[in-house]
Design a protein around this motif. Structure first.
Motif, PDB file in Angstrom:
ATOM      1  N   VAL A 189       0.843  -1.200   0.000  1.00 12.99           N
ATOM      2  CA  VAL A 189       0.000   0.000   0.000  1.00 12.99           C
ATOM      3  C   VAL A 189       0.878   1.249   0.000  1.00 12.99           C
ATOM      4  N   VAL A 190       1.914   1.243   0.813  1.00  5.60           N
ATOM      5  CA  VAL A 190       2.809   2.398   0.879  1.00  5.60           C
ATOM      6  C   VAL A 190       3.639   2.522  -0.400  1.00  5.60           C
ATOM      7  N   GLY A 191       4.232   1.416  -0.846  1.00  2.87           N
ATOM      8  CA  GLY A 191       5.152   1.464  -1.973  1.00  2.87           C
ATOM      9  C   GLY A 191       4.496   1.526  -3.335  1.00  2.87           C
ATOM     10  N   GLN A 192       3.530   0.649  -3.591  1.00  6.54           N
ATOM     11  CA  GLN A 192       2.924   0.563  -4.918  1.00  6.54           C
ATOM     12  C   GLN A 192       1.725   1.489  -5.084  1.00  6.54           C
ATOM     13  N   LEU A 193       0.853   1.516  -4.092  1.00  7.40           N
ATOM     14  CA  LEU A 193      -0.361   2.318  -4.206  1.00  7.40           C
ATOM     15  C   LEU A 193      -0.160   3.767  -3.761  1.00  7.40           C
ATOM     16  N   LYS A 194       0.958   4.038  -3.099  1.00  3.32           N
ATOM     17  CA  LYS A 194       1.289   5.398  -2.639  1.00  3.32           C
ATOM     18  C   LYS A 194       0.195   5.989  -1.754  1.00  3.32           C
ATOM     19  N   GLN A 195      -0.300   5.170  -0.815  1.00  2.00           N
ATOM     20  CA  GLN A 195      -1.364   5.596   0.091  1.00  2.00           C
ATOM     21  C   GLN A 195      -0.978   5.276   1.526  1.00  2.00           C
ATOM     22  N   ASP A 196      -1.723   5.842   2.467  1.00  2.00           N
ATOM     23  CA  ASP A 196      -1.530   5.565   3.885  1.00  2.00           C
ATOM     24  C   ASP A 196      -2.446   4.407   4.278  1.00  2.00           C
ATOM     25  N   PRO A 197      -1.898   3.268   4.687  1.00  2.00           N
ATOM     26  CA  PRO A 197      -2.732   2.110   5.047  1.00  2.00           C
ATOM     27  C   PRO A 197      -3.689   2.387   6.215  1.00  2.00           C
ATOM     28  N   LYS A 198      -3.370   3.366   7.046  1.00  2.00           N
ATOM     29  CA  LYS A 198      -4.217   3.682   8.200  1.00  2.00           C
ATOM     30  C   LYS A 198      -5.250   4.762   7.890  1.00  2.00           C
ATOM     31  N   SER A 199      -5.495   5.021   6.616  1.00  2.00           N
ATOM     32  CA  SER A 199      -6.422   6.074   6.211  1.00  2.00           C
ATOM     33  C   SER A 199      -7.892   5.671   6.335  1.00  2.00           C
ATOM     34  N   GLY A 200      -8.169   4.382   6.473  1.00  2.00           N
ATOM     35  CA  GLY A 200      -9.547   3.924   6.517  1.00  2.00           C
ATOM     36  C   GLY A 200     -10.091   3.517   5.160  1.00  2.00           C
ATOM     37  N   HIS A 201      -9.280   3.636   4.121  1.00  2.00           N
ATOM     38  CA  HIS A 201      -9.690   3.237   2.779  1.00  2.00           C
ATOM     39  C   HIS A 201      -9.479   1.738   2.595  1.00  2.00           C
ATOM     40  N   LEU A 202     -10.102   1.170   1.567  1.00  2.00           N
ATOM     41  CA  LEU A 202      -9.935  -0.248   1.255  1.00  2.00           C
ATOM     42  C   LEU A 202      -8.855  -0.419   0.203  1.00  2.00           C
TER      43      LEU A 202
END
Length: 109
Positions: free
Chosen positions: A30-43
């Protein structure tokens, strides 16, 4: 239970994912490939190369969840992207999980 509130976004890793990955491995994707914060509450959705298994990673404000799905028949019609990630609407997510090919659908006005 998956919480799909109005602010919840759905991100798909379009490439093949090793289904042996669990919390830490998916978190890193999630951090490396999707460039998102895993603790954001998103799926965050991941599938294997054969598209017969899927994992969902999400954070519910208290803990990190990993949900797994194994298709006994058929395959998932997984979206593709040159960037390696796609964002889905809640409706597209429901169609994807229901086995509908998103490339064969078109939104109505």
């Amino acid at each position: 239970m998956l919480g799909l509130g109005a602010a919840t976004r759905i991100f798909v890793a379009t490439g093949a994912t090793d289904m042996r990955l669990s919390f830490n491995g998916l978190y890193a994707l999630v951090v490396g490939q999707l460039k998102q914060d895993p603790k954001s509450g998103h799926l965050f959705l991941f599938a294997n190369k054969r598209r017969d298994r899927m994992k969902i990673l999400f954070f519910d404000s208290f803990s990190l969840w990993v949900c797994a799905r194994r298709m006994e028949k058929g395959r998932l019609h997984w979206p593709s992207s040159a960037e390696g990630r796609v964002q889905l609407t809640r409706e597209e997510f429901a169609l994807l999980v229901g086995g509908i090919d998103l490339t064969q659908t078109r939104p109505r006005k």
